[in-house]
Scaffold this active site. Structure first.
Site, PDB file in Angstrom:
ATOM      1  N   GLY A  68     -14.686   6.677  -4.885  1.00 56.16           N
ATOM      2  CA  GLY A  68     -14.199   6.984  -3.547  1.00 56.16           C
ATOM      3  C   GLY A  68     -14.183   5.793  -2.620  1.00 56.16           C
ATOM      4  O   GLY A  68     -14.030   5.943  -1.414  1.00 56.16           O
TER       5      GLY A  68
ATOM      6  N   LYS B 198      -9.707  11.131  -4.002  1.00 61.17           N
ATOM      7  CA  LYS B 198      -8.324  11.605  -4.137  1.00 61.17           C
ATOM      8  C   LYS B 198      -8.260  12.998  -4.757  1.00 61.17           C
ATOM      9  O   LYS B 198      -7.365  13.781  -4.446  1.00 61.17           O
ATOM     10  CB  LYS B 198      -7.501  10.621  -4.974  1.00 61.17           C
ATOM     11  CG  LYS B 198      -7.161   9.331  -4.253  1.00 61.17           C
ATOM     12  CD  LYS B 198      -6.153   8.495  -5.025  1.00 61.17           C
ATOM     13  CE  LYS B 198      -6.740   7.836  -6.222  1.00 61.17           C
ATOM     14  NZ  LYS B 198      -5.805   6.870  -6.850  1.00 61.17           N
TER      15      LYS B 198
ATOM     16  N   GLU C  67       0.824  -1.212   0.000  1.00 61.26           N
ATOM     17  CA  GLU C  67       0.000   0.000   0.000  1.00 61.26           C
ATOM     18  C   GLU C  67       0.854   1.257   0.000  1.00 61.26           C
ATOM     19  O   GLU C  67       1.773   1.411   0.795  1.00 61.26           O
ATOM     20  CB  GLU C  67      -0.919   0.003   1.223  1.00 61.26           C
ATOM     21  CG  GLU C  67      -2.222   0.738   0.974  1.00 61.26           C
ATOM     22  CD  GLU C  67      -3.000   0.093  -0.176  1.00 61.26           C
ATOM     23  OE1 GLU C  67      -2.957   0.649  -1.292  1.00 61.26           O
ATOM     24  OE2 GLU C  67      -3.632  -0.939   0.035  1.00 61.26           O
ATOM     25  N   HIS C  68       0.529   2.158  -0.938  1.00 58.47           N
ATOM     26  CA  HIS C  68       1.204   3.454  -1.061  1.00 58.47           C
ATOM     27  C   HIS C  68       2.700   3.304  -1.336  1.00 58.47           C
ATOM     28  O   HIS C  68       3.506   4.130  -0.889  1.00 58.47           O
ATOM     29  CB  HIS C  68       0.998   4.300   0.207  1.00 58.47           C
ATOM     30  CG  HIS C  68      -0.330   4.988   0.252  1.00 58.47           C
ATOM     31  ND1 HIS C  68      -0.621   6.125  -0.471  1.00 58.47           N
ATOM     32  CD2 HIS C  68      -1.462   4.687   0.919  1.00 58.47           C
ATOM     33  CE1 HIS C  68      -1.865   6.499  -0.232  1.00 58.47           C
ATOM     34  NE2 HIS C  68      -2.407   5.637   0.605  1.00 58.47           N
TER      35      HIS C  68
ATOM     36  N   ASP D 158       3.596   2.017  -4.737  1.00 57.42           N
ATOM     37  CA  ASP D 158       3.760   1.937  -6.189  1.00 57.42           C
ATOM     38  C   ASP D 158       4.359   3.221  -6.749  1.00 57.42           C
ATOM     39  O   ASP D 158       5.175   3.177  -7.670  1.00 57.42           O
ATOM     40  CB  ASP D 158       2.437   1.594  -6.875  1.00 57.42           C
ATOM     41  CG  ASP D 158       1.322   2.571  -6.593  1.00 57.42           C
ATOM     42  OD1 ASP D 158       1.295   3.183  -5.500  1.00 57.42           O
ATOM     43  OD2 ASP D 158       0.423   2.729  -7.458  1.00 57.42           O
TER      44      ASP D 158
ATOM     45  N   SER E 227     -11.911   3.224  -9.031  1.00 62.84           N
ATOM     46  CA  SER E 227     -12.892   3.577 -10.049  1.00 62.84           C
ATOM     47  C   SER E 227     -12.274   4.488 -11.104  1.00 62.84           C
ATOM     48  O   SER E 227     -12.577   4.361 -12.297  1.00 62.84           O
ATOM     49  CB  SER E 227     -14.101   4.264  -9.409  1.00 62.84           C
ATOM     50  OG  SER E 227     -13.715   5.433  -8.705  1.00 62.84           O
TER      51      SER E 227
ATOM     52  N   ASP F  22      -2.855   0.598  -9.857  1.00 61.52           N
ATOM     53  CA  ASP F  22      -4.271   0.513 -10.203  1.00 61.52           C
ATOM     54  C   ASP F  22      -4.468   0.185 -11.680  1.00 61.52           C
ATOM     55  O   ASP F  22      -5.256  -0.682 -12.050  1.00 61.52           O
ATOM     56  CB  ASP F  22      -4.980   1.819  -9.868  1.00 61.52           C
ATOM     57  CG  ASP F  22      -4.840   2.203  -8.406  1.00 61.52           C
ATOM     58  OD1 ASP F  22      -4.422   1.350  -7.610  1.00 61.52           O
ATOM     59  OD2 ASP F  22      -5.142   3.360  -8.064  1.00 61.52           O
TER      60      ASP F  22
END
Length: 538
Positions: free
Chosen positions: A165, A263, A57-58, A60, A170, A215
């Protein structure tokens, strides 16, 4: 996994068998609505899914590998290029775009000049995501066909089921499917997965988000039944990863917090700020640990300077200076970087612009120009220590998780201990996201705590954080207990619609990535009930 985006001949090529019935109704509604709106049949549908990140997580956007998987929820764009040229202004092409959810997302028409696609990133408009995919696709098309390439006009109807969100990407699904749609509409018979992913990564930044690459990679590259190990250096690569058979069998649950984490809206104090802090940490560590004058390589990270770039530079210089003939393992390197970060970045309350600029031997104006002007950021102090500690330790957890998957459990009759080791790494990620990277929220923390108490091996936020979704590694015989605990202790206290209640918890199976479906004149979309092997994880 490289190669062209597949062209599906049936929904069975895209979805797992248990999803076919629901998806067939949805697709036929999309195509019927398209005919009603535009008075003609769609030519094709471009599809890209959302994703859930298992671990990584966080990191990439600091160019460390990650392990996501695609989900069933996706973005669909039904498209026709049968638009009369007279309907567009001279020197322009026309884009007509509508949404199945027209009450929330109104239709638009755009006359776009051949030479530019303007996007106002200060306006939160749903069509900006299509425009960003359009801009990226046209850049690639002009590289292929020359700068005078003129794109076709398009009529589009979009249907998205990835919650905005919700931490399931998405925006990446929409941008990836948009870019794919533009490529196919403009005559590309085959669309390369790597090219599509790379242009989607850059394209999403046009809407004001310092996107990494996880993503988009998961949305495009994923294969049904497998997670995806994505690495970003020296070039973008993705490979499928299978989970071993376990006893008890493992299941991934995705639970919505119903706290919206946008974001675009909160980027200046959350997501974009973390990207800036990571790049500043890389530059700061380079200044204090490497020889004077050492320049970090310009790389594919959002600000072109990354913690991974510092990592490689530091150990390359160390090996050269010592004359070492054998490199340390990546795990050993990351453990050393965690210790060095704790020692050298000692200001727990953060660093001011002036303090950072002094160490980098540049002016504050130069610092702002290089690091904080590309995307909106609001901060007086930058927590370099915490951000670097999270990135290095999370990168190490990804390697440990992968090592466990490759080792396989030793006792196949009872893999509880093995399952717990996998889950513990997810729990460590959540602890770091909550306490070090500061990207969780009390609702996500509560969902994780409830799940662990009810039998989850590992529970953590997934996606950007600050709300959205959580992912949980749960033994199959505890799924019911976890769901009931969430309903009793969390969801029953919220004012949710029946639709929200239905979507609150999803048992997730790894899904397939981007695809193109060519619409025929034979009526409804095809369903092929051919036998398939198990679509589960294991």
């Amino acid at each position: 996994m490289a190669g062209p985006v597949p062209v599906a001949s049936s929904l069975s090529d895209i979805y797992t068998i248990d999803a076919i019935g629901t998806q067939a109704k949805r697709w036929n509604n999309l195509l019927t609505r398209f005919q009603s709106i535009y008075g003609q049949q769609a030519e094709f549908v471009a599809r890209s899914p959302g994703r859930v990140n298992i671990i990584g997580e966080h990191i990439d956007y600091s160019l460390y590998p990650v392990l996501p998987m695609a989900i069933t929820a996706d973005s669909l764009l039904a498209v026709s290029t049968n638009v009369t040229s007279a309907s567009a202004k001279e020197g322009h092409y026309k884009i007509k775009i509508a949404n199945v959810q027209d009450g929330r997302f109104p239709a638009h028409e755009f006359d776009i000049p051949y030479d530019a696609v303007d996007i106002d990133a200060t306006v939160h408009e749903w069509t900006n995501y299509f425009k960003s995919g359009l801009r990226g696709a046209l850049e690639l098309l002009r590289k292929k066909h020359g700068k005078d390439f003129k794109p076709k006009s398009m009529q589009i109807l979009m249907d998205g089921t990835v919650p905005a969100g919700g931490g399931l990407s998405s925006s990446a699904a929409f941008v990836s499917s948009s870019a794919l749609a533009v490529m196919v509409a403009n005559g590309e018979k085959t669309v390369d997965k790597t090219e599509l992913t790379e242009l989607a990564i850059v394209s999403e930044r046009a809407v004001g988000v310092n996107s990494g690459g996880m993503d988009q990679s998961a949305s495009v590259f994923s294969e049904r039944g497998s997670a995806l190990f994505v690495s970003f250096t020296p070039s973008l690569k993705a490979r499928p990863v299978s989970f071993p058979k376990t006893n008890p069998e493992l299941t991934f649950l995705i639970a919505q917090s119903f706290v919206t984490a946008d974001k675009f809206v909160t980027g200046p104090i959350h997501y974009n700020l973390r990207v800036v802090e990571c790049s500043l940490a890389a530059a700061y560590l380079n200044a204090v640990l490497n020889p004077p004058g050492t320049q970090l390589p310009s790389d594919a990270s959002p600000l072109s300077v990354s913690l991974h770039g510092f990592h490689e530079t530091y150990f390359a210089l160390e090996e050269h200076a010592s004359g070492a003939t054998k490199s340390k393992s990546t795990e050993a390197q990351l453990e050393e970087l965690v210790a060095l970060t704790a020692e050298k970045l000692d200001k727990k309350d953060g660093y001011t612009r002036e303090e950072i600029a002094a160490v980098l031997n540049i002016s504050v104006d130069e610092l702002d120009k290089q690091f904080t002007s590309r995307f909106p950021v609001r901060a007086d102090r930058f927590k370099l220590r915490q951000r670097a500690l999270h990135v290095f330790s999370e990168a190490l957890r990804v390697l440990k998780f992968m090592s466990l998957l490759e080792q396989q459990p030793t006792n196949t009759d009872d893999t509880s201990e093995y399952n717990a080791q996998l889950g513990d790494l997810l729990n460590q990620t959540q602890d770091s996201c909550r306490d070090v990277y500061e990207c969780s929220c009390k609702e996500i923390d509560e969902l994780c705590s409830i799940a662990r108490n009810a039998g989850s091996y590992g529970s953590r936020l997934t996606g950007a954080g600050w709300g959205g979704c959580s992912v949980h590694l749960v033994p199959a015989d505890k799924v019911k207990a976890v769901k009931e605990a969430w309903e009793r202790e969390y969801y029953s206290k919220l004012d949710l619609s029946e639709e929200q209640k239905e979507a609150a918890v999803v048992v997730s199976k790894p899904g397939s990535g981007s695809a193109v479906y060519l619409v025929e004149d034979t009526g409804p979309v095809k369903i092929d009930e051919r036998d398939r092997t198990s679509d589960g994880l294991y």
